[in-house]
Write a protein that holds these residues in place. Structure first.
Motif: not given
Ligand code: PLP
Length: 388
Positions: A29-31, A33-39, A254-256
């Motif tokens: 994907s594009d992010f 880190t700091q994408g939406s998966t963290g949220q 985000d991958f974590q």
């Protein structure tokens, strides 16, 4: 069979194809880190432990540090924790310039002892040396006696951080550990030996809006991008942000977070299997000289660890014998105050006798989702052979 065909550890991660797919999806994907998966991971964590806010970070150590920071721990303050823990439970206070002291354990659970806490609080109150924060460790995944501890701490206006690094998925009085009903902030670790993993990683959870906000800011350099918070809002463009505090870069990628989100779906399965393993050990050691830890009725342990206690003068021999049989036993924990770094601060042998005694007898034996029945039976037979 005299040894296992391949070595096993005392704990290890369980990774399935859903976990791998989830991570790969983020990598494509594009992010990163700091994408939406963290949220998404944080929302799911809130749901599963029934807390209002979760802040995912790069380790539990970081989460402990941020927790101390948002509670205002600084030079001149004192923080108390359990000597029977990983050094990170105490180091976090030192990062903030505070002093550390310890409250000894109750031998049957190896958790902080409420009676000793009560005595120590009374003495400290008289000397005007009360701690600002108490860090309670839920050793092995079994909640400490939070009812008693919370009542005592509140009496003296002491804040509580739960170091629940071992205990995500555990329950206390019917509610999930981490709901912060009897604490201010709780911290989890997602290191591979812990209950669920993100590689390295951790989180803090809280029901307090202000502390959550502060922790989010400190996780990203102390920077805010929200206009309502700006000190200089006039005529600033969209590029504008403000640093308000000396924060850190403690973000989780985000991958974590994708791995954590996928793992979290199996948390209950993990807890159940670990409890099954624990029960089989309990039965096997019931009528032997081997002692095990008590899990109070109020508590469902997540069983991060399963600890056996053997005579202190036999511990090294049993430990060595188990390692020679390819069983990756470990010892949790060398009391923090006995570390050379802490002895330099004036701590010494005899300061926390119960933790020291417990340490001299303890061995953590394998417990993890993928431990097979045959492997466990082998562990049991080796333990009985070496202690018989
Ligand atoms: C593992 C652990 C930590 C540190 O966790 P990391 O995620 O490795 O930083 C802190 N406290 C306790 C009790 C732990 O077991």
């Amino acid at each position: 069979m005299n040894q296992l065909p391949k070595p096993i550890g005392y704990g290890r991660q369980h990774i399935n194809s859903d976990d791998i797919d989830a991570v790969v999806e983020v990598l494509r994907s594009d992010f990163l880190t700091q994408g939406s998966t963290g949220q998404h991971f944080e929302d799911a964590l809130c749901q599963s432990v029934n807390a209002r806010h979760a802040i995912a970070v790069n380790s539990a150590t970081s989460a402990l540090h941020l927790s101390c920071r948002v509670l205002g721990v600084g030079p001149g303050d004192i923080v108390w924790t359990s000597p029977n823990s990983f050094v990170a439970s105490a180091n976090c206070a030192l990062y903030c310039g505070a002093a550390v002291d310890f409250v000894d354990i109750e031998p049957d659970t190896a958790n902080m002892c409420p009676d000793l806490l009560e005595q120590k609080l009374a003495t400290a109150a008289k000397a005007n040396k009360l701690p600002k924060v108490l860090i309670v460790v839920h050793f092995s995944g079994c909640s400490a006696n939070m009812n008693a501890i919370c009542r005592l701490a509140r009496n003296y206006d002491v804040k509580i951080i739960e170091d629940a690094s071992h205990a995500v998925g555990g329950r206390y009085l019917g509610a999930p550990v981490g709901n912060c009903a009897l604490s201010d902030i709780a911290v989890f670790s997602f290191h591979p030996v812990k209950m669920i993993t993100t590689g390295e990683g951790g989180a803090l959870v809280t029901n307090d809006d202000y502390w959550a906000d502060e922790a989010r800011k400190l996780r990203t350099h102390g920077i805010t991008r929200s206009k309502e918070e700006f000190i200089f809002p006039e005529d600033q463009g969209d590029w504008y942000y403000e640093q308000h505090d000396l924060g850190l870069n403690y973000r989780m990628t985000d991958f974590q977070a994708a791995l954590g989100l996928s793992q979290l779906k199996r948390l209950w399965e993990f807890v159940e299997r670990r409890n099954e393993i624990a029960q089989k050990y309990d039965r096997a050691f019931a009528d032997t000289p081997i002692e095990t830890l008590r899990v109070p009725e109020s508590t469902v342990s997540s069983f991060h660890l399963y600890v056996i206690r053997v005579a202190a003068d036999n511990r090294a021999r049993v430990f060595k014998g188990l390692r020679e049989a390819q069983i990756g036993v470990n010892v949790h924990y060398i009391p923090i105050h006995l570390q050379p770094f802490y002895r330099k601060m004036g701590f010494s042998v005899g300061d926390f006798e119960k933790a020291e005694r417990y340490y001299s007898e303890a061995i953590s034996i394998p417990i993890f989702f993928e431990l097979s029945d045959q492997e466990q039976s082998f562990v049991i037979s080796k333990v009985l052979e070496l202690t018989g």
